[in-house]
Structures are given as structure tokens and as C-alpha cells.
Design a protein around this motif. Structure first.
Motif, PDB file in Angstrom:
ATOM      1  N   LEU A  31       0.828  -1.206   0.000  1.00 37.69           N
ATOM      2  CA  LEU A  31       0.000   0.000   0.000  1.00 37.69           C
ATOM      3  C   LEU A  31       0.859   1.251   0.000  1.00 37.69           C
ATOM      4  CD1 LEU A  31      -2.910  -0.938   2.418  1.00 37.69           C
ATOM      5  CD2 LEU A  31      -3.016  -0.645  -0.053  1.00 37.69           C
ATOM      6  N   SER A  32       1.939   1.278   0.793  1.00 36.38           N
ATOM      7  CA  SER A  32       2.792   2.463   0.810  1.00 36.38           C
ATOM      8  C   SER A  32       3.494   2.627  -0.539  1.00 36.38           C
ATOM      9  CB  SER A  32       3.793   2.411   1.952  1.00 36.38           C
ATOM     10  OG  SER A  32       4.701   1.348   1.786  1.00 36.38           O
ATOM     11  N   ASP A  33       3.874   1.522  -1.184  1.00 32.25           N
ATOM     12  CA  ASP A  33       4.461   1.612  -2.522  1.00 32.25           C
ATOM     13  C   ASP A  33       3.453   2.179  -3.517  1.00 32.25           C
ATOM     14  OD1 ASP A  33       6.847   0.614  -1.584  1.00 32.25           O
ATOM     15  OD2 ASP A  33       6.548  -1.406  -2.394  1.00 32.25           O
ATOM     16  N   LEU A  34       2.181   1.752  -3.411  1.00 29.43           N
ATOM     17  CA  LEU A  34       1.138   2.284  -4.289  1.00 29.43           C
ATOM     18  C   LEU A  34       0.905   3.762  -4.019  1.00 29.43           C
ATOM     19  CD1 LEU A  34      -1.500  -0.606  -4.304  1.00 29.43           C
ATOM     20  CD2 LEU A  34      -0.087   0.174  -6.209  1.00 29.43           C
ATOM     21  N   ASP A  35       0.895   4.155  -2.743  1.00 29.27           N
ATOM     22  CA  ASP A  35       0.737   5.564  -2.407  1.00 29.27           C
ATOM     23  C   ASP A  35       1.871   6.383  -3.010  1.00 29.27           C
ATOM     24  OD1 ASP A  35      -1.583   5.150  -0.982  1.00 29.27           O
ATOM     25  OD2 ASP A  35      -0.611   5.215   0.992  1.00 29.27           O
ATOM     26  N   ARG A  36       3.117   5.888  -2.851  1.00 35.42           N
ATOM     27  CA  ARG A  36       4.272   6.604  -3.391  1.00 35.42           C
ATOM     28  C   ARG A  36       4.188   6.683  -4.913  1.00 35.42           C
ATOM     29  NH1 ARG A  36       7.950   3.632  -1.577  1.00 35.42           N
ATOM     30  NH2 ARG A  36       8.515   2.532  -3.466  1.00 35.42           N
ATOM     31  N   GLN A  37       3.814   5.573  -5.548  1.00 38.01           N
ATOM     32  CA  GLN A  37       3.696   5.560  -6.998  1.00 38.01           C
ATOM     33  C   GLN A  37       2.618   6.537  -7.449  1.00 38.01           C
ATOM     34  OE1 GLN A  37       2.593   1.776  -8.653  1.00 38.01           O
ATOM     35  NE2 GLN A  37       2.768   2.487 -10.750  1.00 38.01           N
ATOM     36  N   GLU A  38       1.497   6.572  -6.731  1.00 36.69           N
ATOM     37  CA  GLU A  38       0.409   7.486  -7.085  1.00 36.69           C
ATOM     38  C   GLU A  38       0.873   8.935  -6.963  1.00 36.69           C
ATOM     39  OE1 GLU A  38      -3.190   9.043  -8.250  1.00 36.69           O
ATOM     40  OE2 GLU A  38      -2.444   7.021  -8.452  1.00 36.69           O
ATOM     41  N   LYS A  39       1.639   9.244  -5.917  1.00 41.29           N
ATOM     42  CA  LYS A  39       2.115  10.611  -5.720  1.00 41.29           C
ATOM     43  C   LYS A  39       3.117  11.008  -6.800  1.00 41.29           C
ATOM     44  CE  LYS A  39       1.596  10.776  -0.722  1.00 41.29           C
ATOM     45  NZ  LYS A  39       2.304  10.756   0.555  1.00 41.29           N
ATOM     46  N   GLU A  40       3.978  10.056  -7.197  1.00 42.15           N
ATOM     47  CA  GLU A  40       5.043  10.368  -8.133  1.00 42.15           C
ATOM     48  C   GLU A  40       4.656  10.150  -9.594  1.00 42.15           C
ATOM     49  OE1 GLU A  40       8.207   7.868  -6.786  1.00 42.15           O
ATOM     50  OE2 GLU A  40       8.434   8.955  -4.900  1.00 42.15           O
ATOM     51  N   CYS A  41       3.654   9.328  -9.823  1.00 41.45           N
ATOM     52  CA  CYS A  41       3.325   8.916 -11.182  1.00 41.45           C
ATOM     53  C   CYS A  41       2.592   9.976 -11.973  1.00 41.45           C
ATOM     54  CB  CYS A  41       2.461   7.646 -11.154  1.00 41.45           C
ATOM     55  SG  CYS A  41       1.925   7.122 -12.803  1.00 41.45           S
ATOM     56  N   HIS A 124       1.702  17.417  -4.091  1.00 41.41           N
ATOM     57  CA  HIS A 124       2.729  17.373  -5.135  1.00 41.41           C
ATOM     58  C   HIS A 124       3.413  18.736  -5.272  1.00 41.41           C
ATOM     59  CE1 HIS A 124       4.769  16.238  -8.820  1.00 41.41           C
ATOM     60  NE2 HIS A 124       4.287  17.317  -9.397  1.00 41.41           N
ATOM     61  N   LEU A 125       2.685  19.791  -4.933  1.00 39.12           N
ATOM     62  CA  LEU A 125       3.233  21.150  -5.018  1.00 39.12           C
ATOM     63  C   LEU A 125       3.764  21.624  -3.670  1.00 39.12           C
ATOM     64  CD1 LEU A 125       0.408  22.831  -7.155  1.00 39.12           C
ATOM     65  CD2 LEU A 125       2.460  21.637  -7.948  1.00 39.12           C
ATOM     66  N   GLY A 126       3.770  20.724  -2.667  1.00 38.14           N
ATOM     67  CA  GLY A 126       4.247  21.092  -1.336  1.00 38.14           C
ATOM     68  C   GLY A 126       3.225  21.843  -0.513  1.00 38.14           C
ATOM     69  N   LEU A 127       1.944  21.689  -0.839  1.00 39.17           N
ATOM     70  CA  LEU A 127       0.878  22.407  -0.144  1.00 39.17           C
ATOM     71  C   LEU A 127      -0.074  21.432   0.534  1.00 39.17           C
ATOM     72  CD1 LEU A 127       0.023  24.978  -2.952  1.00 39.17           C
ATOM     73  CD2 LEU A 127       1.312  25.419  -0.853  1.00 39.17           C
ATOM     74  N   PRO A 128      -0.753  21.885   1.585  1.00 32.35           N
ATOM     75  CA  PRO A 128      -1.782  21.034   2.189  1.00 32.35           C
ATOM     76  C   PRO A 128      -2.984  20.931   1.255  1.00 32.35           C
ATOM     77  CG  PRO A 128      -1.800  23.206   3.212  1.00 32.35           C
ATOM     78  CD  PRO A 128      -0.623  23.175   2.261  1.00 32.35           C
ATOM     79  N   GLU A 129      -3.737  19.859   1.394  1.00 31.26           N
ATOM     80  CA  GLU A 129      -4.947  19.704   0.582  1.00 31.26           C
ATOM     81  C   GLU A 129      -6.000  20.680   1.089  1.00 31.26           C
ATOM     82  OE1 GLU A 129      -4.640  18.015  -2.100  1.00 31.26           O
ATOM     83  OE2 GLU A 129      -2.711  17.326  -1.380  1.00 31.26           O
TER      84      GLU A 129
END
Length: 194
Positions: A31-41, A124-129
Motif C-alpha cells: 500500500l505504501s508503494d502504491l501511495d508513493r507511486q500514485e504521488k510520483e506517477c 505534489h506542489l508542497g501544499l496542504p490539501e
């Protein structure tokens, strides 16, 4: 015999615990790999605030600072992100111009939990949602809704958020869903050393 049965049961329990622990560990890791991939992909290189402003069709005021942009390529729809900061009095005028037909931005009475992760995150832009900020206000508009210079060129529907994150400074967040291949992707910025 009884001792052998107890040892066999202990071994079965130990093996079962090891299997469950392994699934928990590797499941969390996956799950953490998927989260990281989603953030970076799938984030397009070279999405500048000026380019994103043009794609969405919304003007960035000249006095805006801390301008940030991102463009995420999706499987069905792409998403454009644009954020910038304005002095709060200017932000109010800007928000009025981006509210169709007298609509107003409303308080975010039901903020999302802090771990909320939209498909295209401002993180992704360094901001809170913005959806997680109770003090943020929300609104939105679509192409054809606005007559103001700030948004009359709007090409897509836009979700709008505003947050006075410190006295006198308001961050404007814009998120727009965009049909893929409608606009050419941004050209990556290449430095002289590349």
C-alpha cells in the motif's frame, strides 16, 4: 502423545501468526508503494503557473506570489493544479470575479481528514490539501459561467478554494479536470547545463 499434540498445536499457531504477520507487513508495504507511486506517477514535467493558467483559461493576478502548478496525466482525464498567494483584500476581489451569477464561496464545514489523498494532490506542489482545511472556503465554476476578465476564458470546470493561511495572506487553489490530448503537454524546462 498429549505433549506431541501440544507441540504440534504450538507450531501451527506460530506458523499461522507468522503468515498473518507477513501479510500485514507486506500488505502495508504494498500500500505504501502504491501511495508513493500514485504521488510520483504521471506528473508532466514543465507545467508552469503561466502555462496552467492558459490551459485552464483563468488569469493569475500580477500581484500573485508563490505561484505553483502541476499537471497530472490520468487514465481517463487529466488534472491541472494551480495555486498562488494574494494579499487578502485582493483575494476577495479575485474571488468575487470568479463566482458565477452572484454565487459565493462557502466555508468548508466538513473538512476531509488530514490523510485525505485526492487523485491529483496539492501535496505534489508542497501544499496542504484545501479540502482538509476547515477555514478554507470553496466554490467553483465551469466554462461559460463567468464574464469577468479573470475567468471569461475558462476552458473547463474548476474547483476553487481560498485559505487565509496567515493574517493578510490568502492562498488560492484551483483544480481542473481536463480532457486528455486537448492541449499539448507542457514543454519540459531544460537548463543550460543539460
Amino acid at each position: 502423545m498429549r505433549r506431541t499434540l501440544l507441540i504440534a498445536m504450538a507450531v501451527v499457531v506460530a506458523v499461522a501468526a507468522a503468515v498473518v504477520g507477513s501479510f500485514a507487513y507486506f500488505g502495508d508495504k504494498a500500500l505504501s508503494d502504491l501511495d508513493r507511486q500514485e504521488k510520483e506517477c504521471c506528473w508532466a514535467d514543465g507545467a508552469t503557473p503561466e502555462w496552467m493558467s492558459e490551459v485552464i483559461g483563468v488569469e493569475i493576478p500580477a500581484s500573485a506570489t508563490d505561484r505553483r502548478a502541476g499537471y497530472k496525466i490520468g487514465s481517463r482525464l487529466d488534472t491541472g493544479l494551480l495555486a498562488f498567494t494574494l494579499p487578502s483584500n485582493e483575494a476577495e476581489k479575485y474571488l468575487v470575479a470568479l463566482n458565477p451569477g452572484g454565487a459565493v464561496t462557502v466555508e468548508n464545514l466538513r473538512p476531509q481528514p488530514k490523510d485525505y489523498k485526492p487523485a491529483a494532490a496539492f501535496a505534489h506542489l508542497g501544499l496542504p490539501e484545501p479540502e482538509t482545511i476547515r477555514e478554507a472556503r470553496r466554490g467553483g465554476f465551469c466554462d461559460g459561467d463567468l464574464d469577468s476578465p479573470e475567468g471569461k476564458e475558462a476552458n473547463y470546470c474548476v474547483k476553487l478554494f481560498a485559505h487565509e493561511f496567515k493574517p493578510g495572506s490568502t492562498r488560492i487553489y484551483l483544480r481542473s479536470t481536463i480532457e486528455p490530448a486537448v492541449s499539448p503537454l507542457p514543454t519540459p524546462i531544460v537548463s543550460a547545463g543539460d
